[in-house]
Design a protein around this motif. Sequence first.
Motif, short mmCIF file in Angstrom:
data_model
loop_
_atom_site.label_atom_id
_atom_site.label_comp_id
_atom_site.label_asym_id
_atom_site.label_seq_id
_atom_site.Cartn_x
_atom_site.Cartn_y
_atom_site.Cartn_z
N LEU A 92 -0.68 -3.24 8.24
CA LEU A 92 0.13 -2.65 7.17
C LEU A 92 1.35 -1.93 7.76
O LEU A 92 2.45 -2.01 7.21
N ASN A 93 1.16 -1.26 8.87
CA ASN A 93 2.26 -0.56 9.52
C ASN A 93 3.34 -1.55 9.96
O ASN A 93 4.52 -1.32 9.73
N LEU A 94 2.92 -2.64 10.56
CA LEU A 94 3.88 -3.59 11.13
C LEU A 94 4.64 -4.39 10.07
O LEU A 94 5.72 -4.89 10.36
N ILE A 95 4.11 -4.50 8.86
CA ILE A 95 4.86 -5.26 7.83
C ILE A 95 5.82 -4.38 7.03
O ILE A 95 6.68 -4.90 6.33
N TRP A 96 5.72 -3.05 7.17
CA TRP A 96 6.58 -2.19 6.37
C TRP A 96 8.07 -2.42 6.68
O TRP A 96 8.88 -2.60 5.77
N MET A 97 8.43 -2.40 7.94
CA MET A 97 9.85 -2.51 8.30
C MET A 97 10.47 -3.83 7.84
O MET A 97 11.56 -3.83 7.27
N PRO A 98 9.79 -4.98 8.06
CA PRO A 98 10.36 -6.22 7.52
C PRO A 98 10.48 -6.20 5.99
O PRO A 98 11.45 -6.74 5.44
N LEU A 99 9.52 -5.58 5.30
CA LEU A 99 9.61 -5.51 3.84
C LEU A 99 10.81 -4.67 3.41
O LEU A 99 11.59 -5.08 2.55
N PHE A 100 10.95 -3.50 4.00
CA PHE A 100 11.99 -2.56 3.59
C PHE A 100 13.37 -2.99 4.05
O PHE A 100 14.30 -3.11 3.25
N PHE A 101 13.52 -3.23 5.35
CA PHE A 101 14.84 -3.55 5.90
C PHE A 101 15.13 -5.04 5.95
O PHE A 101 16.23 -5.46 5.68
N GLY A 102 14.15 -5.84 6.36
CA GLY A 102 14.39 -7.27 6.52
C GLY A 102 14.58 -8.01 5.20
O GLY A 102 15.48 -8.82 5.06
N MET A 103 13.71 -7.72 4.24
CA MET A 103 13.75 -8.42 2.96
C MET A 103 14.36 -7.59 1.84
O MET A 103 14.61 -8.12 0.76
N GLY A 104 14.53 -6.30 2.09
CA GLY A 104 15.09 -5.43 1.06
C GLY A 104 14.20 -5.32 -0.17
O GLY A 104 14.68 -5.36 -1.30
N LYS A 105 12.90 -5.16 0.06
CA LYS A 105 11.92 -5.08 -1.03
C LYS A 105 11.33 -3.66 -1.09
O LYS A 105 10.23 -3.41 -0.59
N PRO A 106 12.05 -2.72 -1.69
CA PRO A 106 11.57 -1.33 -1.68
C PRO A 106 10.26 -1.13 -2.45
O PRO A 106 9.47 -0.26 -2.08
N ILE A 107 10.02 -1.90 -3.49
CA ILE A 107 8.76 -1.73 -4.23
C ILE A 107 7.59 -2.20 -3.37
O ILE A 107 6.58 -1.49 -3.24
N ALA A 108 7.71 -3.36 -2.77
CA ALA A 108 6.65 -3.87 -1.89
C ALA A 108 6.44 -2.93 -0.71
O ALA A 108 5.30 -2.65 -0.31
N ALA A 109 7.54 -2.42 -0.14
CA ALA A 109 7.43 -1.48 0.98
C ALA A 109 6.74 -0.19 0.55
O ALA A 109 5.95 0.39 1.29
N SER A 110 7.01 0.25 -0.68
CA SER A 110 6.38 1.47 -1.19
C SER A 110 4.88 1.26 -1.40
O SER A 110 4.07 2.14 -1.07
N VAL A 111 4.49 0.12 -1.94
CA VAL A 111 3.07 -0.19 -2.10
C VAL A 111 2.40 -0.24 -0.74
O VAL A 111 1.31 0.31 -0.54
N ASP A 112 3.07 -0.89 0.21
CA ASP A 112 2.53 -1.01 1.56
C ASP A 112 2.31 0.37 2.20
O ASP A 112 1.26 0.63 2.76
N ILE A 113 3.29 1.25 2.09
CA ILE A 113 3.17 2.53 2.78
C ILE A 113 2.13 3.44 2.13
O ILE A 113 1.47 4.22 2.81
N VAL A 114 1.92 3.30 0.83
CA VAL A 114 0.84 4.04 0.17
C VAL A 114 -0.51 3.53 0.68
O VAL A 114 -1.40 4.32 1.02
N ALA A 115 -0.66 2.21 0.75
CA ALA A 115 -1.90 1.63 1.27
C ALA A 115 -2.11 2.03 2.73
O ALA A 115 -3.22 2.40 3.13
N LEU A 116 -1.04 1.98 3.52
CA LEU A 116 -1.12 2.36 4.93
C LEU A 116 -1.58 3.81 5.09
O LEU A 116 -2.46 4.11 5.89
N THR A 117 -1.01 4.70 4.31
CA THR A 117 -1.38 6.11 4.40
C THR A 117 -2.84 6.32 4.00
O THR A 117 -3.57 7.07 4.65
N SER A 118 -3.27 5.62 2.96
CA SER A 118 -4.66 5.74 2.50
C SER A 118 -5.64 5.23 3.56
O SER A 118 -6.63 5.90 3.86
N VAL A 119 -5.37 4.06 4.10
CA VAL A 119 -6.25 3.49 5.12
C VAL A 119 -6.28 4.38 6.36
O VAL A 119 -7.34 4.63 6.95
#
Length: 188
Positions: free
Chosen positions: A107-134
């Motif tokens: 989850l940590n490693l996919i955040w940067m490509p989601l946020f910066f690489g693909m410009g998907k702030p919603i997906a990156a936000s879901v990812d970082i919430v899941a990452l923090t929870s796990v």
Amino acid sequence: MTSHIPSMTLPRFVFEAPAASILLPVALGTAIGYSTRPKRTKATYATLKNPPGNPPAWVFGPTWTGLYAMMGYSAYRAWNIGMSSMNPHTVELAKHGATLYTIQLGLNLIWMPLFFGMGKPIAASVDIVALTSVTGYLAYIWGQVDATSGWLLAPYLAWLGFANYLCHGAGYLNNWDFSGKVGTFKRQ
């Protein structure tokens, strides 16, 4: 409660050797950072509307390197203490934590490509919430194996809390739309 899932867990040797435990997340984090083109990422970061208190771009590399190293040492320590325990419950907690660790690293490693690489702030936000929870759950599990291993994840959790603020704040301030801000810069 989840359990140990061997097919979703890094190989044992990663946890058993301190160098492998520490260097793997550092190397993977560095590779992801460079794969998203640092100059382009910095340009995107500067172009986005960011919430108050956002640090300069140069802070992220050294901070993440330290956090990855602590995360890796925590993994090494929890695994080795847990697997050498005579208590079967402690052994199971160590194995369970290894699966959680692997999931949080992914989850940590996919955040940067989601946020910066693909410009998907919603997906990156879901990812970082899941990452923090796990990661919070991982700290709890490994804290039962070895208190130091759990506490070694505390700075990481604190940074993830701050990263949530930055991620959600940037998403909100940019109307959850990074089009025109990500991927439009010259390749460098």
